[in-house]
Design a protein around this motif. Structure first.
Motif, PDB file in Angstrom:
ATOM      1  N   UNK A   1      30.373  25.848  28.719  1.00  0.00           N
ATOM      2  CA  UNK A   1      31.517  25.498  29.564  1.00  0.00           C
ATOM      3  C   UNK A   1      32.822  25.756  28.832  1.00  0.00           C
ATOM      4  N   UNK A   2      32.879  25.430  27.553  1.00  0.00           N
ATOM      5  CA  UNK A   2      34.111  25.578  26.767  1.00  0.00           C
ATOM      6  C   UNK A   2      34.228  26.939  26.110  1.00  0.00           C
ATOM      7  N   UNK A   3      33.332  27.862  26.437  1.00  0.00           N
ATOM      8  CA  UNK A   3      33.347  29.157  25.776  1.00  0.00           C
ATOM      9  C   UNK A   3      34.593  29.965  26.117  1.00  0.00           C
ATOM     10  N   UNK A   4      35.200  29.703  27.271  1.00  0.00           N
ATOM     11  CA  UNK A   4      36.375  30.464  27.685  1.00  0.00           C
ATOM     12  C   UNK A   4      37.643  30.057  26.946  1.00  0.00           C
ATOM     13  N   UNK A   5      37.631  28.909  26.306  1.00  0.00           N
ATOM     14  CA  UNK A   5      38.822  28.434  25.606  1.00  0.00           C
ATOM     15  C   UNK A   5      38.921  29.036  24.218  1.00  0.00           C
ATOM     16  N   UNK A   6      40.141  29.072  23.653  1.00  0.00           N
ATOM     17  CA  UNK A   6      40.279  29.525  22.254  1.00  0.00           C
ATOM     18  C   UNK A   6      39.534  28.602  21.305  1.00  0.00           C
TER      19      UNK A   6
END
Length: 699
Positions: free
Chosen positions: A347-352
C-alpha cells in the motif's frame, strides 16, 4: 418355484420392515436423548455469568434479525408521517410493529451488554468488565436515546404524527455492523455490495417520494401539473396509486430519465433544485459509474485484505470440510471487522522512501519500543527495521511454530498472547504477551547451539494474535550495521540455550577450532616444504645433467682427434716424446679432475644460491650423484652443515659412480691408467713403441 419365490419375497419384506422399525425406534430414542441433553445443557447455563462470543453463529444470526426493526423504522416512520391515510388505515398493525421493534431494541441492548470483546487477542467474558465497558461507551448513550418513550407525545400531537419516533433511527450504526459482517460471511461479496447499494438507493427514493407527496398536500393536490393530481379523481384516490406515482416521479427526477413537469411555484423549484443536486452529487457519481465503483472496491479489498471470493471459490471447488471453511471465514472476518491490514508495504509502495519510513515508524514504533532488544537502539535501526516487518495474524489454537521445524524468521508480538507448550499440547511453560519476541535462536548463528537452525519450542496462539515476522536475511542485513544490538540478541539466545541445556561449552569449542586451524596450517607448511624440496632437486639435477653432457661430448671430441692423428707425429725426440706423453696423459687426467671439481663447485654454488633466495631449500637439498637417488631432509641438512673434505670426497665418489667408471683409483685422487683401442695399458704401449723404434733404427 413360484411358491418358494413368494416365500422368499415375503421373508425379505418382513425383514426390511423389522429393520425399518428398529431404525425408527433407535432414531426416536437418539432424538429424545439429544433433546434432553440440549435442554439439560440449556438449563445448566449460569445466566449471571453468561457471555456471548461475537464470532459465534448466534451473534451473527442476531445481527441479521436486528436489521428488520432498523429498516422498518427507516421506511415506515416517514411513510406514515407523509401518507396519513396509510397510517390511519393500518394503525393497529403499525403500533404492533412499533412496540415489537422497541422490544427487539431492548433485547439488542441486553445482548450487547453480554457480548465479549477481544483484549490482547483474548476474548473477555467477565460480566463486570463487559458491563463497565458498555456503560462507558458512546453506543450505550445512543441506544438509550433511541429507546426514549417519545410515544407519549402522541397525546400532544395526535396519533397521526409518527414522526415523534424519529429517535429510533439512531440505531443505524448497528445496521452497518450487521451489513459488514454479512459481507465477510457471504460467498459472493461483490453481488452483496451491489445489493446493498440498491437498498440505499431505494431508501433514498422512498424518502424523496414521501416528501414529494407531503409537499403536494401542502401546495394542494392538482393545483398545477407538477404536484400530485387531485385525490378526488378516483384514479388517483387509492393509497397504493398515490405511493407508486410518487415513487415513480421521484425516481424519474433522480435518474433524469423521461420528461418531468416543470415547476411553477417557489416551493416546487426549491424541491427540484435539491433533487437535482442530489442526483448530480450522488447518482451521477455512483449509479452512472457502478462498474468503476465495484472495481475500485474490489481493488481496495484486494490490497487491504486477502481476496476472500477467490478463496471461497477454491474451497467450494475442492469440497473442503465445513469446519475448515468456518475457521477461514472467522479469520477473514476478524481481519475485516478489526481493519487489520496485511499488505502494508504494497500500500505504501507509491510513497517516497522517507515518507514511507516515517509512516511505518509512527504506526509501529509503540510496539517496537516495548521490545527489550530495541529499547536502547538507535533511531536509524528502528527506521530500517520497520520497513522489513511483515504483519501476520494467527487464529486461536493455531501453532506459530513447532519444535524441530527449520526456522527462517523471528516474531515480535504486537497484540495477543501466546503460550509455550510441551509436545503434548497441554502443559504450558510460559505465556508471551505484547512486546515479547521469539524465534531468534533458530535464525542466529550462535556458536555451540546443538539444535542448529531448528525451533526449540512449541508456540501456540491463545486467541487472535497479531505478530510481526522478520526473516533471517533481513535481520542479518540490519544487525550487520548495529553490532551492539546483535551482541545483545546473541547473549539473550545463549541464556535461553543455557537454561534449556542445549549450549555446548565455549572453551571446548574454541580449543577444538584452534586445533583444527593449527593442524591445517602445519599440513600446509609440510606440503609447501615438500614441493620446495622437489623443485630445488629438479633444478640441480637439470644443471648437473647439462654439465655432464657437455663434458662427455668434449671428451669424445678429444678421443676422436687423437685417433685421427698421423704416425709421423710420433717421431720426436725422447725428451720431447716423454714431454708429449706427460702432457697427453697428465693433461687428460687433469682435465677429468677439473671437470669433476667443476661439477662439484657448480652443484654446491647452485644449492647455496637457492638456499639464500629461498630459506629452507638449501638446508634440505643435497646433490647425490647425478640426482637419481635422494637423502632425507635431516641427512641433507647435516651434509650442508658439515661441508669440509668429507662432503667433497663423498661428492667425488658419487660423481665417479654416476659416470659409470669402474676402474681402480678413480675418484680418490690416484693416477689414471688409460687403455688404448687394443685393450693394453699405457705402459705396455710405451714399451711396444720403443721396441719398434729400435728395430727400425737397427735396420
Amino acid at each position: 418355484m413360484d411358491a418358494l419365490g413368494n416365500v422368499t419375497v415375503r421373508g425379505n419384506q418382513w425383514q426390511r420392515l423389522v429393520n425399518w422399525h428398529k431404525r425408527r425406534k433407535g432414531n426416536e430414542e437418539s432424538n429424545a436423548v439429544n433433546q434432553s441433553s440440549a435442554w439439560s445443557q440449556f438449563s445448566k447455563i449460569n445466566w449471571k455469568e453468561w457471555a456471548l462470543d461475537p464470532a459465534d453463529q448466534f451473534y451473527y444470526v442476531w445481527l441479521q434479525v436486528i436489521i428488520f426493526p432498523i429498516v422498518y423504522n427507516w421506511v415506515i416512520i416517514i411513510l406514515r408521517t407523509c401518507f396519513t391515510a396509510i397510517a390511519l388505515n393500518y394503525l393497529p398493525v403499525w403500533l404492533t410493529l412499533d412496540y415489537l421493534s422497541d422490544l427487539m431494541y431492548v433485547m439488542d441492548m441486553i445482548i450487547t451488554l453480554r457480548t465479549g470483546y477481544l483484549e490482547q487477542g483474548i476474548l473477555v467474558t467477565d460480566p463486570s468488565r463487559l458491563q463497565k465497558r458498555y456503560l462507558r461507551s458512546r453506543n450505550f448513550l445512543r441506544d438509550v436515546v433511541s429507546l426514549l418513550p417519545t410515544d407519549f407525545l402522541y397525546f400532544a400531537f395526535g396519533i397521526q404524527t409518527p414522526m415523534v419516533r424519529i429517535n429510533r433511527l439512531l440505531r443505524t450504526p448497528r445496521l452497518n455492523e450487521a451489513l459488514d459482517r454479512m459481507e465477510t460471511r457471504t460467498s459472493y461479496p461483490n453481488t452483496f455490495r451491489i445489493s446493498k447499494l440498491m437498498i440505499y438507493i431505494f431508501v433514498l427514493i422512498h424518502w424523496n417520494a414521501c416528501l414529494y407527496f407531503a409537499l403536494s398536500n401542502y401546495i394542494g393536490f392538482g393545483s398545477d401539473r407538477w404536484v400530485y393530481p387531485n385525490v378526488t379523481n378516483p384514479v388517483f384516490a387509492a393509497t397504493r396509486r398515490q405511493y407508486f406515482y410518487c415513487f415513480w416521479f421521484s425516481a424519474q427526477i433522480f435518474t433524469t430519465v423521461g420528461d418531468t413537469p416543470l415547476p411553477s411555484r417557489e416551493e416546487e423549484y426549491l424541491f427540484m433544485i435539491a433533487d437535482l443536486l442530489i442526483a448530480v452529487l450522488v447518482f451521477a457519481s455512483i449509479v452512472g459509474n457502478v462498474g468503476s465503483v465495484i472495481t475500485s472496491l474490489r481493488d481496495r479489498d484486494n490490497v487491504f485484505f486477502p481476496n476472500h471470493e477467490l478463496v471461497k471459490a477454491y474451497l467450494r471447488s475442492h469440497h473442503i470440510s465445513k469446519e475448515l471453511r468456518q475457521r477461514i471465514d472467522n479469520w477473514y472476518q476478524h481481519l475485516h471487522i478489526n481493519k487489520k491490514i496485511m499488505r502494508e508495504n504494497e500500500i505504501l509502495q507509491q510513497l517516497p522512501l522517507h515518507l514511507r519510513t516515517e509512516i511505518a515508524v509512527s504506526v509501529h514504533l509503540p510496539t517496537l519500543s516495548k521490545v527489550t532488544i530495541f529499547q536502547s537502539c538507535e533511531t536509524s535501526l528502528l527506521e530500517e527495521l520497520v520497513l522489513k516487518l511483515n504483519p501476520q495474524v494467527f487464529s486461536p489454537g493455531e501453532y506459530v511454530c513447532r519444535k524441530g521445524d527449520v526456522g527462517h524468521e523471528m516474531y515480535i508480538i504486537k497484540e495477543g498472547k501466546l503460550s509455550v507448550v510441551a509436545d503434548d499440547g497441554v502443559t504450558e511453560f510460559a505465556v508471551l504477551s505484547e512486546g515479547n519476541f521469539f524465534g531468534e535462536i533458530s535464525i542466529l548463528n550462535i556458536k555451540g547451539n546443538r539444535s542448529g537452525n531448528r525451533r526449540t519450542a512449541n508456540i501456540r496462539s491463545n486467541g487472535y494474535s497479531d505478530l510481526f515476522s522478520l526473516s533471517k536475511e533481513d535481520l542479518t542485513d540490519v544487525l550487520s550495521e548495529f553490532p551492539a544490538a546483535k551482541r545483545h540478541l546473541e547473549e539473550k539466545g545463549r541464556q535461553i540455550l543455557t537454561k534449556m541445556g542445549m549450549l555446548e561449552e565455549s572453551g571446548e569449542g574454541e580449543e577444538s577450532e584452534k586445533e583444527k586451524v593449527e593442524t591445517r596450517v602445519s599440513r600446509l607448511q609440510e606440503n609447501l616444504e615438500v614441493l620446495q624440496t622437489k623443485l630445488a632437486r629438479l633444478v640441480v639435477e637439470l644443471e648437473s645433467s647439462t654439465r655432464k653432457m657437455k663434458a662427455r661430448v668434449q671428451r669424445l671430441e678429444w678421443d676422436v682427434a687423437a685417433m685421427e692423428a698421423p704416425d709421423d707425429a710420433l717421431d720426436f725426440a725422447d725428451g720431447d716424446l716423454e714431454l708429449g706423453r706427460g702432457e697427453g696423459v697428465g693433461g687428460e687426467v687433469q682435465l677429468q679432475r677439473e671437470e669433476a671439481e667443476g661439477e662439484e663447485e657448480v652443484g654446491e654454488s647452485a644449492v647455496k644460491q637457492r638456499g639464500q633466495s629461498d630459506p629452507g631449500v638449501g638446508e634440505e637439498v643435497t646433490k647425490e650423484g647425478d640426482g637419481e637417488s635422494t637423502k632425507s631432509n635431516k641427512e641433507s641438512g647435516e651434509c650442508l652443515v658439515e661441508g669440509g673434505e668429507e662432503g667433497e670426497s663423498k661428492v667425488e665418489e658419487e660423481d665417479g659412480k654416476e659416470k659409470g667408471d669402474a676402474r681402480p683409483g678413480q675418484g680418490d685422487g690416484a693416477e689414471i691408467v688409460k687403455e688404448d683401442d687394443t685393450g693394453n695399458t699405457e705402459e705396455q704401449s710405451k714399451d711396444r713403441k720403443a721396441e719398434e723404434r729400435e728395430q727400425t733404427g737397427g735396420q
